[in-house]
Design a protein around this motif. Structure first.
Motif, PDB file in Angstrom:
ATOM      1  N   ASN A 198      29.094  11.080  15.810  1.00  0.00           N
ATOM      2  CA  ASN A 198      29.576   9.871  16.491  1.00  0.00           C
ATOM      3  C   ASN A 198      28.418   8.939  16.788  1.00  0.00           C
ATOM      4  OD1 ASN A 198      28.729  10.150  19.547  1.00  0.00           O
ATOM      5  ND2 ASN A 198      29.394  12.178  18.860  1.00  0.00           N
ATOM      6  N   TRP A 199      28.762   7.645  16.895  1.00  0.00           N
ATOM      7  CA  TRP A 199      27.723   6.609  16.974  1.00  0.00           C
ATOM      8  C   TRP A 199      26.821   6.802  18.175  1.00  0.00           C
ATOM      9  CZ3 TRP A 199      26.042   2.850  20.314  1.00  0.00           C
ATOM     10  CH2 TRP A 199      25.163   1.904  19.777  1.00  0.00           C
ATOM     11  N   SER A 200      27.365   7.093  19.339  1.00  0.00           N
ATOM     12  CA  SER A 200      26.525   7.157  20.528  1.00  0.00           C
ATOM     13  C   SER A 200      25.521   8.299  20.432  1.00  0.00           C
ATOM     14  CB  SER A 200      27.381   7.304  21.788  1.00  0.00           C
ATOM     15  OG  SER A 200      28.148   8.487  21.742  1.00  0.00           O
ATOM     16  N   ALA A 201      25.927   9.430  19.879  1.00  0.00           N
ATOM     17  CA  ALA A 201      25.002  10.549  19.734  1.00  0.00           C
ATOM     18  C   ALA A 201      23.903  10.213  18.731  1.00  0.00           C
ATOM     19  CB  ALA A 201      25.752  11.806  19.296  1.00  0.00           C
ATOM     20  N   VAL A 202      24.253   9.611  17.622  1.00  0.00           N
ATOM     21  CA  VAL A 202      23.260   9.225  16.618  1.00  0.00           C
ATOM     22  C   VAL A 202      22.315   8.182  17.185  1.00  0.00           C
ATOM     23  CG1 VAL A 202      22.952   8.059  14.392  1.00  0.00           C
ATOM     24  CG2 VAL A 202      24.693   9.841  14.637  1.00  0.00           C
ATOM     25  N   LYS A 203      22.871   7.193  17.878  1.00  0.00           N
ATOM     26  CA  LYS A 203      22.034   6.147  18.462  1.00  0.00           C
ATOM     27  C   LYS A 203      21.063   6.747  19.469  1.00  0.00           C
ATOM     28  CE  LYS A 203      20.726   1.949  19.630  1.00  0.00           C
ATOM     29  NZ  LYS A 203      19.850   1.150  18.735  1.00  0.00           N
ATOM     30  N   ASN A 204      21.523   7.647  20.315  1.00  0.00           N
ATOM     31  CA  ASN A 204      20.631   8.277  21.283  1.00  0.00           C
ATOM     32  C   ASN A 204      19.552   9.112  20.591  1.00  0.00           C
ATOM     33  OD1 ASN A 204      21.426   7.428  23.898  1.00  0.00           O
ATOM     34  ND2 ASN A 204      23.291   8.650  23.711  1.00  0.00           N
ATOM     35  N   ALA A 205      19.914   9.779  19.505  1.00  0.00           N
ATOM     36  CA  ALA A 205      18.917  10.547  18.754  1.00  0.00           C
ATOM     37  C   ALA A 205      17.864   9.612  18.161  1.00  0.00           C
ATOM     38  CB  ALA A 205      19.597  11.356  17.657  1.00  0.00           C
ATOM     39  N   LEU A 206      18.308   8.503  17.600  1.00  0.00           N
ATOM     40  CA  LEU A 206      17.376   7.524  17.031  1.00  0.00           C
ATOM     41  C   LEU A 206      16.446   6.971  18.099  1.00  0.00           C
ATOM     42  CD1 LEU A 206      19.856   5.660  14.688  1.00  0.00           C
ATOM     43  CD2 LEU A 206      17.763   6.793  13.915  1.00  0.00           C
ATOM     44  N   GLU A 207      17.027   6.639  19.243  1.00  0.00           N
ATOM     45  CA  GLU A 207      16.210   6.054  20.303  1.00  0.00           C
ATOM     46  C   GLU A 207      15.222   7.066  20.875  1.00  0.00           C
ATOM     47  OE1 GLU A 207      15.990   2.723  21.566  1.00  0.00           O
ATOM     48  OE2 GLU A 207      16.795   2.613  19.540  1.00  0.00           O
ATOM     49  N   HIS A 208      15.641   8.320  20.944  1.00  0.00           N
ATOM     50  CA  HIS A 208      14.682   9.350  21.370  1.00  0.00           C
ATOM     51  C   HIS A 208      13.539   9.458  20.376  1.00  0.00           C
ATOM     52  CE1 HIS A 208      12.781  13.126  22.342  1.00  0.00           C
ATOM     53  NE2 HIS A 208      13.014  13.508  21.100  1.00  0.00           N
ATOM     54  N   LEU A 209      13.860   9.530  19.089  1.00  0.00           N
ATOM     55  CA  LEU A 209      12.826   9.663  18.069  1.00  0.00           C
ATOM     56  C   LEU A 209      11.898   8.457  18.055  1.00  0.00           C
ATOM     57  CD1 LEU A 209      15.123  11.111  15.271  1.00  0.00           C
ATOM     58  CD2 LEU A 209      13.201  12.322  16.338  1.00  0.00           C
ATOM     59  N   PHE A 210      12.464   7.271  18.287  1.00  0.00           N
ATOM     60  CA  PHE A 210      11.656   6.052  18.360  1.00  0.00           C
ATOM     61  C   PHE A 210      10.725   6.118  19.566  1.00  0.00           C
ATOM     62  CE2 PHE A 210      11.125   1.734  20.067  1.00  0.00           C
ATOM     63  CZ  PHE A 210      10.548   1.091  18.984  1.00  0.00           C
ATOM     64  N   TRP A 211      11.259   6.483  20.719  1.00  0.00           N
ATOM     65  CA  TRP A 211      10.454   6.587  21.945  1.00  0.00           C
ATOM     66  C   TRP A 211       9.358   7.652  21.767  1.00  0.00           C
ATOM     67  CZ3 TRP A 211      12.922   5.186  27.145  1.00  0.00           C
ATOM     68  CH2 TRP A 211      11.981   5.283  28.190  1.00  0.00           C
ATOM     69  N   ALA A 212       9.708   8.763  21.120  1.00  0.00           N
ATOM     70  CA  ALA A 212       8.766   9.861  20.940  1.00  0.00           C
ATOM     71  C   ALA A 212       7.739   9.592  19.850  1.00  0.00           C
ATOM     72  CB  ALA A 212       9.531  11.144  20.619  1.00  0.00           C
ATOM     73  N   GLY A 213       7.847   8.454  19.161  1.00  0.00           N
ATOM     74  CA  GLY A 213       6.885   8.123  18.122  1.00  0.00           C
ATOM     75  C   GLY A 213       7.036   8.951  16.872  1.00  0.00           C
ATOM     76  N   GLN A 214       8.216   9.533  16.658  1.00  0.00           N
ATOM     77  CA  GLN A 214       8.441  10.339  15.453  1.00  0.00           C
ATOM     78  C   GLN A 214       9.014   9.508  14.305  1.00  0.00           C
ATOM     79  OE1 GLN A 214      10.210  14.256  16.110  1.00  0.00           O
ATOM     80  NE2 GLN A 214       9.744  14.069  18.307  1.00  0.00           N
ATOM     81  N   ILE A 215       9.633   8.378  14.646  1.00  0.00           N
ATOM     82  CA  ILE A 215      10.024   7.363  13.677  1.00  0.00           C
ATOM     83  C   ILE A 215       9.629   6.019  14.284  1.00  0.00           C
ATOM     84  CG2 ILE A 215      11.940   8.714  12.725  1.00  0.00           C
ATOM     85  CD1 ILE A 215      13.865   6.953  14.363  1.00  0.00           C
TER      86      ILE A 215
END
Length: 397
Positions: A165-182
């Motif tokens: 679902n979109w919200s879970a994917v978006k939160n995963a993306l934002e975590h990875l962005f914040w964590a500097g992994q993407i």
């Protein structure tokens, strides 16, 4: 200069304006080098989604360069070899690519400092986070909706689980962005981030630091470097001013300030009328005169710190975008107007693209403004209207 040197408020104001890039005339035909010079000068440019006039990241360059080609800024962010990248610096911001590794200490705390939805997806759906990272690295740049669609195709799940679902994917993306992994390879016209793997975003010159977190500067050294950038961009300011530039905590900024003072990079001074101790960067230009005429973004780094803006300019500026309409004093999207070395007016503006005009809902002038400021503002509004593709048309209400 001794540690007890006293600087007048007008002199401090001119130092601050010169440090922010307002101490030189605008180029006749601004090019990519001029855009890069402004970025080096200010160090960080805040991003905001509000598009009442234009996206806020374009305005600081207009304020300092005049009518430049905004696609030059997009190219520095979106095309290899990238010179700019987005990250959480002073809120969501553009920074030079070489600044990104200095924020490693923030990336390492992503799992505890980020917002609740990001923390939950890391805690409850590690498999999803790993799948999102792999998909972005394999296919990026991608928007969050494109990632969701790709995952639904490549690894379908039933919706009675948690699904892609979109919200879970978006939160995963934002975590990875914040964590500097993407990272982000730019934004769409709808202001959506285009997520991509680090190797796709960063130029070779900084990729070794980006790819290997252990090679990045230690947290204390990185904070010193960030405080140095902030101090240069301020010219003169307090510890609180410098700290806020990259949203540092007092326990981080205090030791860094002591190191910069100890090395002689910052000189303790006293500014007339300021209650807090101030510091002058040793390379700060002490301009005798500032001849500026510039409309500033509400998110311009010159006015980030309200206390400093009041102390330097006698100008009490606050954002009213999120204030209910009936409680606004000066308007919705209000741009401060800089004339000479003073903030002399507030302009509530809107780019009316349907009507093809820049609408001036309201102009509120400060007391005792030089008479020539009004005609200078008219010229600046016309320049902005032309730059925005509105034919130079200005409609006053």
């Amino acid at each position: 200069m001794t540690a007890t040197a006293v600087i007048t408020r007008p002199a401090a104001r001119r130092i601050a304006l010169a440090a922010q890039g307002f101490g030189r005339p605008r180029p006749a035909a601004p090019g990519s080098r001029d855009v890069q010079r402004v970025m080096r000068t200010v160090g960080v440019v805040q991003i905001d989604s509000v598009n009442v006039v234009t996206r806020s990241q374009y305005l600081p360059f207009f304020s300092r360069l005049g009518a430049y080609d905004s696609t030059l800024l997009d190219a520095l962010r979106d095309r290899a070899p990238r010179r700019l990248v987005e990250y959480w610096a002073h809120e969501a911001s553009l920074v030079p690519t070489e600044t990104w590794p200095l924020l490693d200490f923030r990336m390492r705390r992503a799992a505890v400092d980020s917002w609740g939805g990001m923390q939950r997806v890391v805690r409850d759906h590690r498999e999803l986070v790993a799948s999102v990272k792999a998909e972005v690295e394999r296919r990026g740049p991608m928007t969050s909706r494109e990632v969701e669609a790709a995952l639904a195709h490549d690894a379908p799940r039933t919706r009675d689980e948690w699904g892609w679902n979109w919200s879970a994917v978006k939160n995963a993306l934002e975590h990875l962005f914040w964590a500097g992994q993407i990272s982000s390879a730019g934004r769409t016209a709808q202001f959506e981030r285009r997520y991509a793997g680090l190797a796709r975003v960063f130029p070779r010159s900084v990729l070794p630091l980006v790819a290997d977190p252990e090679a990045r500067p230690s947290a204390p050294d990185a904070v010193v470097a960030l405080m140095r950038i902030a101090a240069r961009a301020h010219g003169i300011g307090t510890e609180r001013c410098f700290r806020d530039y990259f949203r540092l905590r007092p326990e981080q900024s205090g030791p860094a300030l002591a190191r910069l003072v100890g090395s002689g990079e910052l000189l303790p001074v006293r500014v007339e009328g300021w209650r807090r101790p101030a510091y002058l960067h040793r390379d700060a230009r002490r301009a005798r005169r500032i001849e500026a005429s510039a409309l500033l973004s509400p998110f311009d780094s010159l006015v980030w710190t309200r206390e400093r803006t009041r102390a330097l300019f006698g100008f009490d500026f606050r954002l009213e975008i999120y204030t209910p309409a009936h409680r606004r004093v000066h308007g919705y999207y209000v741009l401060p107007y800089l004339f000479g070395d003073r903030l002399v007016a507030r302009c509530d503006l809107k780019a009316d693209r349907a009507a093809g005009a820049l609408r001036v809902h309201r102009v509120t002038w400060e007391p005792d403004v030089a008479p020539e400021a009004a005609s200078a503002l008219d010229a600046e509004l016309a320049t902005m209207a032309a730059w925005l593709g509105l034919g130079g048309r200005v409609h006053r209400e």
